[in-house]
Design a protein around this motif. Structure first.
Motif, PDB file in Angstrom:
ATOM      1  N   LEU A 108       0.851  -1.185   0.000  1.00  0.00           N
ATOM      2  CA  LEU A 108       0.000   0.000   0.000  1.00  0.00           C
ATOM      3  C   LEU A 108       0.882   1.230   0.000  1.00  0.00           C
ATOM      4  O   LEU A 108       1.905   1.262   0.692  1.00  0.00           O
ATOM      5  N   CYS A 109       0.500   2.231  -0.767  1.00  0.00           N
ATOM      6  CA  CYS A 109       1.206   3.512  -0.752  1.00  0.00           C
ATOM      7  C   CYS A 109       0.173   4.608  -0.965  1.00  0.00           C
ATOM      8  O   CYS A 109      -0.488   4.644  -2.000  1.00  0.00           O
ATOM      9  N   ASP A 110       0.034   5.469   0.025  1.00  0.00           N
ATOM     10  CA  ASP A 110      -0.898   6.590  -0.056  1.00  0.00           C
ATOM     11  C   ASP A 110      -0.119   7.891  -0.067  1.00  0.00           C
ATOM     12  O   ASP A 110       0.810   8.077   0.741  1.00  0.00           O
ATOM     13  N   VAL A 168      -0.373  11.567   1.061  1.00  0.00           N
ATOM     14  CA  VAL A 168      -1.182  12.180   2.104  1.00  0.00           C
ATOM     15  C   VAL A 168      -0.882  13.677   2.212  1.00  0.00           C
ATOM     16  O   VAL A 168       0.158  14.153   1.761  1.00  0.00           O
TER      17      VAL A 168
END
Length: 150
Positions: free
Chosen positions: A96-98, A100
């Motif tokens: 997962l990579c968000d 932000v």
């Protein structure tokens, strides 16, 4: 759009399926006081009308549990930092990579076979051009997991 159960029996069928999705139709019928065929027809109807929209397999806990960590990554240039994201895409343990808002730039979830692999990934990411800082949080125990498994 999914619909709610039509009656109390449908609700009981759904509750039994949530508890044990592998329950036989005959056993399910016994639990809800219907014949096997009546249970099958109700399940098929709930599938058609969207009350049951799919089935999910959740794998049993492995003998080799994974170690999870979150990397909080800051980049030098948020607008031109796509090379960092491209580098993260190339690491298979990145799940997962968000991007932000706020002080941080990226929240990256890693699942690896052991802590040593997480350390190697941390070192690799810290050497990406454009990465200015990383804070790492090693997961001790997952208490809520609502992610749908592919």
């Amino acid at each position: 759009m999914p619909r709610h159960p039509h009656d109390e029996i449908d609700a009981r069928i759904l509750a039994e399926l949530r508890a044990n999705a592998r329950i036989s139709l005959a056993h399910l019928g016994e639990r809800v006081l219907l014949s096997r065929n009546a249970v099958r027809q109700r399940i098929e109807r709930m599938e058609r009308d969207g009350t049951i929209s799919g089935y999910t397999i959740k794998e049993a806990v492995s003998d080799n549990p994974k170690v999870s960590a979150v990397l909080l990554v800051q980049r030098r240039d948020r607008m031109r930092g796509s090379d960092v994201i491209a580098g993260l895409r190339a690491i298979p343990e990145v799940v997962l990579c968000d991007v932000v808002s706020g002080e941080l730039d990226l929240v990256v979830r890693i699942e690896a076979p052991d802590a040593a692999r997480i350390q190697r990934i941390w070192r690799q990411v810290s050497e990406f051009p454009g990465v200015t800082d990383i804070t790492t949080a090693l997961s001790l125990h997952t208490v809520i997991d609502r992610q749908v498994q592919p």
